[in-house]
Design a protein around this motif. Sequence first.
Motif, PDB file in Angstrom:
ATOM      1  N   VAL A  67       0.858  -1.182   0.000  1.00 11.48           N
ATOM      2  CA  VAL A  67       0.000   0.000   0.000  1.00 11.48           C
ATOM      3  C   VAL A  67       0.896   1.234   0.000  1.00 11.48           C
ATOM      4  O   VAL A  67       1.983   1.221   0.580  1.00 11.48           O
ATOM      5  CB  VAL A  67      -0.979   0.018   1.202  1.00 11.48           C
ATOM      6  CG1 VAL A  67      -0.243   0.159   2.523  1.00 11.48           C
ATOM      7  CG2 VAL A  67      -2.026   1.106   1.049  1.00 11.48           C
ATOM      8  N   SER A  68       0.452   2.267  -0.702  1.00  9.80           N
ATOM      9  CA  SER A  68       1.176   3.534  -0.743  1.00  9.80           C
ATOM     10  C   SER A  68       0.450   4.527   0.161  1.00  9.80           C
ATOM     11  O   SER A  68      -0.739   4.790  -0.026  1.00  9.80           O
ATOM     12  CB  SER A  68       1.221   4.061  -2.180  1.00  9.80           C
ATOM     13  OG  SER A  68       1.847   5.326  -2.227  1.00  9.80           O
ATOM     14  N   LEU A  69       1.179   5.065   1.143  1.00 10.59           N
ATOM     15  CA  LEU A  69       0.606   6.010   2.104  1.00 10.59           C
ATOM     16  C   LEU A  69       1.421   7.300   2.109  1.00 10.59           C
ATOM     17  O   LEU A  69       2.659   7.250   2.073  1.00 10.59           O
ATOM     18  CB  LEU A  69       0.614   5.407   3.509  1.00 10.59           C
ATOM     19  CG  LEU A  69      -0.128   4.087   3.684  1.00 10.59           C
ATOM     20  CD1 LEU A  69       0.125   3.519   5.073  1.00 10.59           C
ATOM     21  CD2 LEU A  69      -1.612   4.278   3.437  1.00 10.59           C
ATOM     22  N   TYR A  70       0.747   8.426   2.185  1.00 12.07           N
ATOM     23  CA  TYR A  70       1.446   9.702   2.280  1.00 12.07           C
ATOM     24  C   TYR A  70       2.294   9.693   3.556  1.00 12.07           C
ATOM     25  O   TYR A  70       1.790   9.413   4.650  1.00 12.07           O
ATOM     26  CB  TYR A  70       0.436  10.854   2.281  1.00 12.07           C
ATOM     27  CG  TYR A  70       1.088  12.211   2.348  1.00 12.07           C
ATOM     28  CD1 TYR A  70       1.903  12.651   1.310  1.00 12.07           C
ATOM     29  CD2 TYR A  70       0.908  13.029   3.449  1.00 12.07           C
ATOM     30  CE1 TYR A  70       2.511  13.890   1.369  1.00 12.07           C
ATOM     31  CE2 TYR A  70       1.517  14.278   3.510  1.00 12.07           C
ATOM     32  CZ  TYR A  70       2.316  14.704   2.470  1.00 12.07           C
ATOM     33  OH  TYR A  70       2.927  15.926   2.524  1.00 12.07           O
ATOM     34  N   ALA A 146       9.455   9.332  -2.974  1.00 11.92           N
ATOM     35  CA  ALA A 146       8.996  10.713  -3.116  1.00 11.92           C
ATOM     36  C   ALA A 146       8.286  11.148  -1.835  1.00 11.92           C
ATOM     37  O   ALA A 146       8.887  11.115  -0.770  1.00 11.92           O
ATOM     38  CB  ALA A 146       8.135  10.860  -4.362  1.00 11.92           C
ATOM     39  N   THR A 147       7.006  11.497  -1.915  1.00 11.58           N
ATOM     40  CA  THR A 147       6.264  11.971  -0.740  1.00 11.58           C
ATOM     41  C   THR A 147       5.563  10.854   0.017  1.00 11.58           C
ATOM     42  O   THR A 147       4.839  11.106   0.972  1.00 11.58           O
ATOM     43  CB  THR A 147       5.193  12.989  -1.172  1.00 11.58           C
ATOM     44  OG1 THR A 147       4.330  12.352  -2.136  1.00 11.58           O
ATOM     45  CG2 THR A 147       5.830  14.230  -1.783  1.00 11.58           C
ATOM     46  N   HIS A 148       5.753   9.603  -0.420  1.00 14.61           N
ATOM     47  CA  HIS A 148       4.988   8.489   0.125  1.00 14.61           C
ATOM     48  C   HIS A 148       5.859   7.392   0.725  1.00 14.61           C
ATOM     49  O   HIS A 148       7.070   7.357   0.512  1.00 14.61           O
ATOM     50  CB  HIS A 148       4.085   7.895  -0.964  1.00 14.61           C
ATOM     51  CG  HIS A 148       2.884   8.720  -1.223  1.00 14.61           C
ATOM     52  ND1 HIS A 148       2.939   9.993  -1.717  1.00 14.61           N
ATOM     53  CD2 HIS A 148       1.576   8.447  -1.021  1.00 14.61           C
ATOM     54  CE1 HIS A 148       1.712  10.484  -1.815  1.00 14.61           C
ATOM     55  NE2 HIS A 148       0.868   9.557  -1.405  1.00 14.61           N
ATOM     56  N   LEU A 149       5.209   6.514   1.455  1.00 15.88           N
ATOM     57  CA  LEU A 149       5.818   5.291   1.957  1.00 15.88           C
ATOM     58  C   LEU A 149       5.164   4.131   1.239  1.00 15.88           C
ATOM     59  O   LEU A 149       3.929   4.040   1.189  1.00 15.88           O
ATOM     60  CB  LEU A 149       5.564   5.129   3.465  1.00 15.88           C
ATOM     61  CG  LEU A 149       6.082   6.221   4.391  1.00 15.88           C
ATOM     62  CD1 LEU A 149       5.614   5.961   5.821  1.00 15.88           C
ATOM     63  CD2 LEU A 149       7.595   6.303   4.321  1.00 15.88           C
TER      64      LEU A 149
END
Length: 183
Positions: A67-70, A146-149
């Motif tokens: 999953v990609s999370l901010y 970038a801006t995510h995990l």
Amino acid sequence: MESPGTLDAHRLDGEQPSQADIDLYRVLSADISAGVAVVSTSLRKRDYAATVTAFLSVSDDPPTMLVSLYAGSRIGEAVAATGTWALSVLRSKHQGAADWLASPGTPVEGLLAQVPYRRGPATGSVILDGSIAYFELRTVAIHPAATHLLVVGEVVALGGDAPGSEVPDPLIHFASAYHRLAR
């Protein structure tokens, strides 16, 4: 067979994208259809949950998801801290919950007061009632991007909670809005 002519591509020049590059990317990437889910976890006896559309099955042996999370979000920080989380794949009837849990500035206290759920047996994380599928996961890797995990989790429990008598009717995100699959 290769088609004649060239594509009129917008090229990103330089190391830092311009605002025009970012805006065009947002418009074009919004046209990627995606399922809608809620990722959840509990940290220090407090539930965290957020709507996501950037998730995928990585492998079935062993069962693994991503999953990609901010990175700066409460859910991103909580999932990174706990090491366990759940993913509830939503039906169209969950659109109200999806809107609520996608809203910036939702309260920490009472976040799930209006959202019917039960606890996952393996992680204790929130599973939305009536989910098409749910997965409970143990984090095995976190990759900053970038801006995510990008959070990779190995599945420790899974199931479905949608009534067998109902058509699954998944909630889909496309062109910056929610949709249903035509049946």
